[in-house]
Design a protein around this motif. Structure first.
Motif, PDB file in Angstrom:
ATOM      1  N   LEU B   9       0.842  -1.201   0.000  1.00 20.67           N
ATOM      2  CA  LEU B   9       0.000   0.000   0.000  1.00 20.67           C
ATOM      3  C   LEU B   9       0.876   1.249   0.000  1.00 20.67           C
ATOM      4  CD1 LEU B   9      -2.762  -1.120   2.497  1.00 20.67           C
ATOM      5  CD2 LEU B   9      -2.809  -1.097   0.000  1.00 20.67           C
ATOM      6  N   PRO B  10       0.436   2.314  -0.667  1.00 17.26           N
ATOM      7  CA  PRO B  10       1.235   3.527  -0.741  1.00 17.26           C
ATOM      8  C   PRO B  10       1.277   4.232   0.613  1.00 17.26           C
ATOM      9  CG  PRO B  10      -0.915   3.890  -1.723  1.00 17.26           C
ATOM     10  CD  PRO B  10      -0.849   2.431  -1.376  1.00 17.26           C
ATOM     11  N   ARG B  19      -0.331   8.323  -8.413  1.00 19.48           N
ATOM     12  CA  ARG B  19       0.645   9.009  -9.273  1.00 19.48           C
ATOM     13  C   ARG B  19       2.046   8.867  -8.673  1.00 19.48           C
ATOM     14  NH1 ARG B  19       3.299  13.413  -9.272  1.00 19.48           N
ATOM     15  NH2 ARG B  19       2.225  14.294  -7.462  1.00 19.48           N
ATOM     16  N   ARG B  20       2.146   9.037  -7.361  1.00 17.43           N
ATOM     17  CA  ARG B  20       3.460   8.924  -6.712  1.00 17.43           C
ATOM     18  C   ARG B  20       3.999   7.501  -6.843  1.00 17.43           C
ATOM     19  NH1 ARG B  20       2.266   9.547  -1.555  1.00 17.43           N
ATOM     20  NH2 ARG B  20       0.193  10.460  -1.741  1.00 17.43           N
ATOM     21  N   ALA B 113      -6.965   2.866  -0.355  1.00 11.57           N
ATOM     22  CA  ALA B 113      -6.032   3.314  -1.403  1.00 11.57           C
ATOM     23  C   ALA B 113      -6.491   2.840  -2.782  1.00 11.57           C
ATOM     24  CB  ALA B 113      -4.619   2.813  -1.122  1.00 11.57           C
ATOM     25  N   GLY B 114      -7.026   1.622  -2.832  1.00  5.54           N
ATOM     26  CA  GLY B 114      -7.514   1.095  -4.105  1.00  5.54           C
ATOM     27  C   GLY B 114      -8.741   1.845  -4.587  1.00  5.54           C
ATOM     28  N   CYS B 115      -9.657   2.134  -3.669  1.00  2.61           N
ATOM     29  CA  CYS B 115     -10.876   2.859  -4.044  1.00  2.61           C
ATOM     30  C   CYS B 115     -10.527   4.257  -4.548  1.00  2.61           C
ATOM     31  CB  CYS B 115     -11.831   2.966  -2.860  1.00  2.61           C
ATOM     32  SG  CYS B 115     -12.451   1.366  -2.316  1.00  2.61           S
ATOM     33  N   VAL B 411      -5.031  -9.795  -4.304  1.00  2.00           N
ATOM     34  CA  VAL B 411      -3.944  -9.101  -5.010  1.00  2.00           C
ATOM     35  C   VAL B 411      -3.450  -7.952  -4.144  1.00  2.00           C
ATOM     36  CG1 VAL B 411      -4.593  -9.640  -7.397  1.00  2.00           C
ATOM     37  CG2 VAL B 411      -5.647  -7.675  -6.249  1.00  2.00           C
ATOM     38  N   ASP B 412      -2.197  -7.581  -4.348  1.00  2.00           N
ATOM     39  CA  ASP B 412      -1.685  -6.407  -3.657  1.00  2.00           C
ATOM     40  C   ASP B 412      -2.085  -5.153  -4.449  1.00  2.00           C
ATOM     41  OD1 ASP B 412       0.121  -6.168  -5.780  1.00  2.00           O
ATOM     42  OD2 ASP B 412       1.814  -7.001  -4.661  1.00  2.00           O
ATOM     43  N   TYR B 413      -1.621  -4.008  -3.996  1.00  2.00           N
ATOM     44  CA  TYR B 413      -1.982  -2.730  -4.632  1.00  2.00           C
ATOM     45  C   TYR B 413      -1.553  -2.719  -6.097  1.00  2.00           C
ATOM     46  CZ  TYR B 413      -2.111   2.441  -5.032  1.00  2.00           C
ATOM     47  OH  TYR B 413      -2.370   3.743  -5.387  1.00  2.00           O
ATOM     48  N   ARG B 414      -0.585  -3.559  -6.443  1.00  2.00           N
ATOM     49  CA  ARG B 414      -0.104  -3.608  -7.831  1.00  2.00           C
ATOM     50  C   ARG B 414      -0.756  -4.734  -8.630  1.00  2.00           C
ATOM     51  NH1 ARG B 414       6.300  -2.268  -6.742  1.00  2.00           N
ATOM     52  NH2 ARG B 414       5.909  -0.384  -5.523  1.00  2.00           N
ATOM     53  N   LEU B 415      -1.826  -5.285  -8.092  1.00  2.00           N
ATOM     54  CA  LEU B 415      -2.617  -6.340  -8.740  1.00  2.00           C
ATOM     55  C   LEU B 415      -1.883  -7.668  -8.853  1.00  2.00           C
ATOM     56  CD1 LEU B 415      -4.465  -4.406 -11.621  1.00  2.00           C
ATOM     57  CD2 LEU B 415      -5.149  -4.713  -9.236  1.00  2.00           C
TER      58      LEU B 415
END
Lengths: 250, 639
Positions: B9-10, B19-20, B113-115, B411-415
């Motif tokens: 997660l960011p 974006r970051r 974060a995903g939403c 999946v993680d934040y990066r799918l």
């Protein structure tokens, strides 16, 4: 309780492309008129399986008339007698008790037979690959409202874009032409500002591919329009001829 | 099996976190991309868009589809529309509001974060689709038209009549075919993925069956992307296409991929109800109909009169009565549950009293038949074809049906799944919809994953982890092929007498009764035992005619149903473990005196990620805690 009826089915059976085929007769008694024709084939297949025979092979998936998988001739008509209806949406209540239905696959050189009622329609994918798109990579798009499209114009493009690629137009044409399929895709994109940059190139490329794939020329019978489950207008075929002239001249 | 990996997660503020993240991802030089072959399974919105976009970037992509053409994928059937926060209309919509609606709609069981990312990407999806020539509805002035859709108080849903999914899919399909023509995508149709190949816990390829020749094939790549859709067909009757299945994700799960929130399944309130036992599916009527249709039942239970003879004061517009603020627009789970309760109490109409009326009478009187026909014409024609009733003259009959599965591979934040190198996109992952999905958000998520997220995160993983492609005679490939062969041999050799569909129908009834709109502990426990018994009976009694070579649709079905049993048990187990009611998961033990869901944030604010218990029979539960910074969990109230 819904009405029950008896159906006599004459179904084309063919093990594979190289094998010879023949009609096979089956009598289905006491099926509900609220079933679709494909559901009646499901019933028949359950009986064939129980009897240790090979079930009838037909393409199908969504069963709500949108995926374009299903399609065969019912008494010589592509998708059967009801207008604007795919065969999965053809309900037995359309038929009288004791009706005989002859089911046979699309017959066209560009659609080689796979098995029973299943044919290979990958030629349609190759027609789209020849140019049925706007060449825009992901991330290159301008703002969606930068190009204004009138409500009427959007509706016309939409109507052409609703083609589900089922192949009924080809199957109902005595020349097995894909003119309606190609005309519909060209018309969809040519009605929109996004489709303009490649308009001429797309027309020539898709038309040329149609010939290469073994589809015939338009027979001018308009059976394609009558058979189309999405009621795509055959006016697009004459429009297509004008588009070709326009493309060749530019 | 594997422990729960870091969800990646960011850090820092949510706004702009994507974006970051993207700016920090490693890149691969264009000249090197040809050395990273990728495999995409599935050609719906997520698969087609991902394959096209990755190929545009220069990666060689092999695409597998069980259909005869990519254009047939079930995304084609989505009707209503696609959400996007364009934040221009004066009705107050914004990225933040779409984010909040998604998180709240999912009842605080999704990662914020995903939403947030989904809401931020949404607008670019519309631009991309417009540029492809998707004929969205337009206003008279030529700008993009929107409508308000299921549970939203703003107008942010873009649409193309009632065929939005079809038009978006054709956009992605055409982009895909453009890459096929360019030689950057190798398209292999009529292939069923039946197993995942891993080496040292990293995904390296798949085994699939050629549905025409029957041959088992090995396809290898540097990364595997599954975009194989959801598993509503576990219920047999659902709105999904008949061949939609869970085999790809289920077999990946058996190879170590965690399965998240399997019990989160959405039951859609507006479907054409079931009648005959041989009915093969339940057809969705877009819930946009709820904008103009009023849902009602006779006040008196067992009222046999035709709807036209029931006077106004004897009609119970029960959603308007119970939810004055939202009326007929309450979220899908609420509408479904209220309809079920009244049908169980004997107020239902139609065969078996298993439906409610959706009445367009007042809308037709207000706007005229023509305007209603312009809005819903194709839906109403379809209803007329299926039911034999005229929806302009008599109310439609509808009933809830399984429609969408929020659960899926973790999946993680990066799918990326818990198996490195295996990415999961679209409905196949457990995604951003939490415990319930908002209307018109499935298309948004599938395309966000495919056009924008995976094309950034898959290369980033390849940059750090790419390994040479395996040789097809690597022991891992041979072992995977042997596993598939054993499953096929087992089914063909069972020697039973009962067709596959008979078992699938029974499994579906078990699941809809025990793990459908409403669930309770004893029903779930009974369901577990009954599914296990049915699974045993299936393997002993099923009859699969024909052999392994050549086309064999019955074998295809048998392989799918065999996988549904295991998944069904995991759904029941997850529903049993989640001792709360949230979103579409309603446990009867956990409700307020008014019959509303009672969420338990103290104990269940987590993602339930299940590992396959390979040697022990029991699956292993991992909990990924959910943290909320921008928006604190509140009790959902639509009263």
């Amino acid at each position: 309780m819904s009405r029950l009826l008896t159906l006599n089915l004459r179904i084309w059976r063919q093990d594979g492309p190289g094998a010879s085929g023949a009609f096979e007769s089956h009598r289905l008694e006491g099926v509900s008129a609220d079933l679709s024709l494909l559901e009646a084939l499901d019933v028949l297949n359950e009986r064939l399986i129980a009897a240790g025979e090979r079930p009838v092979h037909f393409d199908h998936d969504c069963r709500e008339g949108i995926c374009g998988s299903c399609g065969f001739l019912v008494n010589g008509q592509a998708h059967g007698p009801r207008p604007a209806t795919t065969v999965c949406q053809l309900y037995l209540r359309s038929f009288a008790d004791g009706t005989t239905l002859t089911l046979e696959p699309w017959r066209a050189r560009a659609f080689p037979l796979v098995q029973d009622l299943v044919v290979d329609r990958s030629a349609f994918d190759r027609l789209i690959a020849a140019g049925g798109y706007c060449s825009v990579n992901t991330g290159q798009a301008p703002d969606g409202n930068a190009l204004l499209v009138g409500q009427e114009q959007a509706a016309v493009a939409f109507a052409a874009a609703t083609c589900i690629g089922c192949g009924a137009c080809v199957a109902s044409c005595r020349n097995a032409s894909a003119s309606l399929f190609v005309g519909a895709k060209l018309a969809h994109l040519a009605q929109l500002p996004q489709g303009q940059p490649e308009r001429g190139r797309r027309t020539l490329a898709m038309h040329e591919r149609m010939v290469v794939e073994g589809f015939g020329s338009c027979s001018s019978n308009l059976e394609c329009e009558a058979a189309c489950p999405k009621e795509v207008s055959a006016d697009w075929i004459s429009w297509l001829q004008r588009e070709r002239r326009r493309a060749r001249q530019s | 099996m594997s422990a729960l990996p870091d969800p990646q997660l960011p850090a820092g503020h949510l706004a702009d976190a994507w974006r970051r993240t993207r700016e920090g991802l490693p890149l691969i030089a264009p000249a090197r991309r040809g050395a990273f072959p990728l495999l995409v399974v599935g050609t719906g919105l997520a698969g087609a868009s991902a394959a096209a976009t990755l190929a545009e970037q220069g990666y060689p992509v092999t695409v597998l589809s069980f259909h005869d053409s990519p254009r047939r994928a079930h995304s084609v059937a989505a009707q209503g529309g696609i959400n996007a926060a364009r934040a221009l209309a004066p009705d107050g919509d914004s990225v933040n509001r779409l984010f909040a609606d998604t998180l709240r709609g999912g009842d605080f069981r999704a990662r914020e974060a995903g939403c947030r990312r989904l809401a931020e990407i949404s607008s670019a999806i519309i631009d991309q689709c417009v540029a492809q020539g998707v004929p969205f509805a337009r206003e008279y002035g030529g700008t993009l038209a929107t409508r308000s859709f299921g549970g939203a108080l703003v107008s942010r849903t873009f649409y193309a009549r009632g065929q939005t999914g079809q038009q978006l899919l054709y956009g992605a399909y055409q982009a895909l075919m453009r890459q096929v023509e360019a030689g950057r995508v190798r398209l292999l149709c009529r292939r069923d993925m039946l197993d995942l190949i891993t080496v040292d816990g990293v995904a390296r390829g798949v085994v699939c069956r050629d549905l025409l020749s029957g041959a088992l094939e090995v396809h290898l790549a540097q990364a595997v992307l599954l975009a194989t859709g959801g598993y509503s067909n576990v219920y047999f009757l659902s709105t999904n296409a008949l061949r939609s299945n869970a085999s790809a994700i289920w077999q990946a799960h058996r190879q170590g991929a965690l399965f998240a929130n399997p019990c989160f399944t959405q039951i859609h309130p507006t479907c054409i109800p079931s009648g005959d036992p041989h009915q093969s599916k339940l057809t969705l009527m877009s819930e946009s109909l709820r904008n103009d249709g009023r849902v009602w039942l006779p006040v008196r239970a067992g009222d046999e009169r035709p709807p036209g003879e029931i006077p106004e004061q004897e009609r119970d517009y029960f959603l308007e009565r119970q939810y004055p603020a939202y009326g007929n627009m309450v979220p899908r789970d609420v509408a479904s549950r209220r309809a079920r309760e009244l049908c169980l109490a004997g107020h239902g109409v139609g065969p078996g009293r298993q439906s409610v009326y959706l009445d367009l009478r007042d809308a037709i009187a207000r706007d005229g038949r023509d305007r209603i026909a312009a809005r819903y014409g194709n839906l109403l024609d379809m209803y007329e074809r299926i039911s034999g009733d005229d929806p302009y003259g008599t109310p439609l009959r509808i009933y809830p049906a399984p429609h969408y599965t929020m659960g899926g591979l973790w999946v993680d934040y990066r799918l990326m799944s818990s198996i490195p190198g295996l990415f999961v996109l679209g409905e196949a992952n457990f995604s951003e919809h939490g415990a319930n999905r908002l209307g018109a958000s499935a298309l948004m998520q599938g395309l966000a994953d495919g056009y924008f997220i995976a094309p950034a995160t898959v290369p980033a993983w390849l940059a750090g982890h790419g390994a040479p492609v395996l040789s097809p005679d690597h022991p891992a490939c041979r072992a995977a092929v042997a596993r598939v062969q054993a499953r096929i041999d087992g089914l063909l050799g069972s020697g039973g007498r009962t067709p596959v569909d008979a078992f699938h129908r029974r499994l579906g009834r078990l699941m809809i009764d025990s793990c459908g709109i409403s669930r309770q502990a004893s029903g779930l426990r009974d369901g577990l035992a009954a599914v296990a018994a049915l699974e045993q009976e299936f393997h002993a009694e099923v009859r699969v005619p024909g052999g392994a070579s050549g086309p064999n649709p019955e074998l295809e079905k048998a392989l799918r149903v065999a996988d549904f049993f295991g998944l069904a048990r995991l759904m029941l187990r997850d529903a049993l473990a989640r001792e709360e009611s949230c979103g579409a998961h309603f446990r009867e033990e956990h409700q307020t005196p008014e019959g509303e869901a009672r969420r338990d944030d103290e104990h269940f604010a987590h993602i339930a990620a299940w590992g396959h218990g390979r040697d022990t029979a029991e699956p292993i539960l991992h909990r990924e805690p959910l943290r909320f910074t921008e928006l604190q969990p509140t009790t959902r109230s639509y009263r």
